[in-house]
Motif scaffolding. Structure first.
Motif, mmCIF file in Angstrom:
data_model
loop_
_atom_site.group_PDB
_atom_site.id
_atom_site.type_symbol
_atom_site.label_atom_id
_atom_site.label_comp_id
_atom_site.label_asym_id
_atom_site.label_seq_id
_atom_site.Cartn_x
_atom_site.Cartn_y
_atom_site.Cartn_z
ATOM 1 N N SER A 1 -17.839 -0.879 -22.316
ATOM 2 C CA SER A 1 -19.225 -0.516 -22.642
ATOM 3 C C SER A 1 -19.798 -1.431 -23.714
ATOM 4 C CB SER A 1 -19.298 0.939 -23.127
ATOM 5 O OG SER A 1 -19.108 1.814 -22.051
ATOM 6 N N GLU B 1 -29.703 8.751 -28.230
ATOM 7 C CA GLU B 1 -28.865 9.431 -27.244
ATOM 8 C C GLU B 1 -28.286 8.398 -26.273
ATOM 9 O OE1 GLU B 1 -29.733 13.004 -24.217
ATOM 10 O OE2 GLU B 1 -30.960 13.011 -26.045
ATOM 11 N N LEU B 2 -27.055 8.591 -25.852
ATOM 12 C CA LEU B 2 -26.418 7.656 -24.927
ATOM 13 C C LEU B 2 -26.646 8.082 -23.489
ATOM 14 C CD1 LEU B 2 -22.918 6.963 -26.549
ATOM 15 C CD2 LEU B 2 -24.858 5.408 -26.408
ATOM 16 N N ALA B 3 -26.956 7.092 -22.646
ATOM 17 C CA ALA B 3 -27.046 7.359 -21.206
ATOM 18 C C ALA B 3 -25.780 6.815 -20.561
ATOM 19 C CB ALA B 3 -28.273 6.677 -20.632
ATOM 20 N N ARG B 4 -25.294 7.502 -19.555
ATOM 21 C CA ARG B 4 -24.091 7.044 -18.858
ATOM 22 C C ARG B 4 -24.492 6.510 -17.490
ATOM 23 N NH1 ARG B 4 -18.720 8.174 -19.856
ATOM 24 N NH2 ARG B 4 -19.363 9.493 -21.596
ATOM 25 N N ILE B 5 -24.053 5.253 -17.189
ATOM 26 C CA ILE B 5 -24.395 4.680 -15.878
ATOM 27 C C ILE B 5 -23.113 4.298 -15.148
ATOM 28 C CG2 ILE B 5 -26.656 3.805 -16.634
ATOM 29 C CD1 ILE B 5 -25.319 0.988 -16.729
ATOM 30 N N THR B 6 -23.199 4.190 -13.840
ATOM 31 C CA THR B 6 -22.072 3.762 -13.016
ATOM 32 C C THR B 6 -22.485 2.494 -12.293
ATOM 33 O OG1 THR B 6 -21.502 6.073 -12.654
ATOM 34 C CG2 THR B 6 -20.511 4.466 -11.164
ATOM 35 N N ARG C 1 -22.992 -3.855 -23.300
ATOM 36 C CA ARG C 1 -24.149 -3.737 -24.200
ATOM 37 C C ARG C 1 -24.528 -5.092 -24.789
ATOM 38 N NH1 ARG C 1 -22.110 1.635 -25.536
ATOM 39 N NH2 ARG C 1 -20.643 0.780 -27.029
#
Ligand code: NI
Length: 151
Positions: free
Chosen positions: A33, A4-9, A37
């Motif tokens: 992104s 699952e992908l997590a979204r960060i700011t 990574r």
């Protein structure tokens, strides 16, 4: 199955973001992104080599503003506190404001990494990294292996 992908700011100064975008374009990344990574993976891989009690030799470089309060003293004190790991240091005055310091460290990998992290994370250090290189034992072992190769 893909994780699952997590979204960060994250927050960046504009000039830093512009420089990063130029790097992304030059390297041909499709997205920011993907570039982030790769940077994270590269750091984690290097971290993995810096463990254990085997002797390692590492070269730490740090760039900092020498007007930053007590910074040069703090960096020197940290190296004095670990003098058994610090082989030599080189100081270069880059310009009116900035200094480059290069230190050669030698000792158990986990201890070198700990000292390098402590130096690099010192407030005011603008850029820092440790690069590991060969040791007497590792290079001798490689030379020994070569002798067994067929001519
Ligand atoms: Ni200087």
């Amino acid at each position: 199955m893909k994780p699952e992908l997590a979204r960060i700011t994250i927050s960046l100064e504009n000039p830093l973001l512009e420089a990063f975008d130029a790097y992304i374009e030059q390297r041909g990344y499709a997205t920011r992104s993907e570039a982030v990574r790769d940077l994270i993976r590269e750091k984690l891989i290097q971290q993995g080599q810096a463990t254990g009690t085997t002797e390692q030799v590492g070269v730490v470089s740090m760039v900092y503003d020498h007007h930053a309060r007590n910074l040069a003293d703090r960096l020197m004190n940290k190296q004095h506190d670990h003098h058994q790991l610090t082989v030599a240091s080189l100081h270069v005055h880059l310009g009116p404001h900035h200094c480059l310091e290069v230190s050669v460290l030698r000792g158990p990998g986990s201890q070198l990494q700990k000292l390098a992290d402590s130096l690099i994370s010192t407030k005011g250090v603008l850029h820092g990294e440790i690069r590991y290189t060969g040791t007497e034992a590792s290079l001798t072992a490689m030379a020994g292996a070569h002798e067994h190769l067929p001519a």
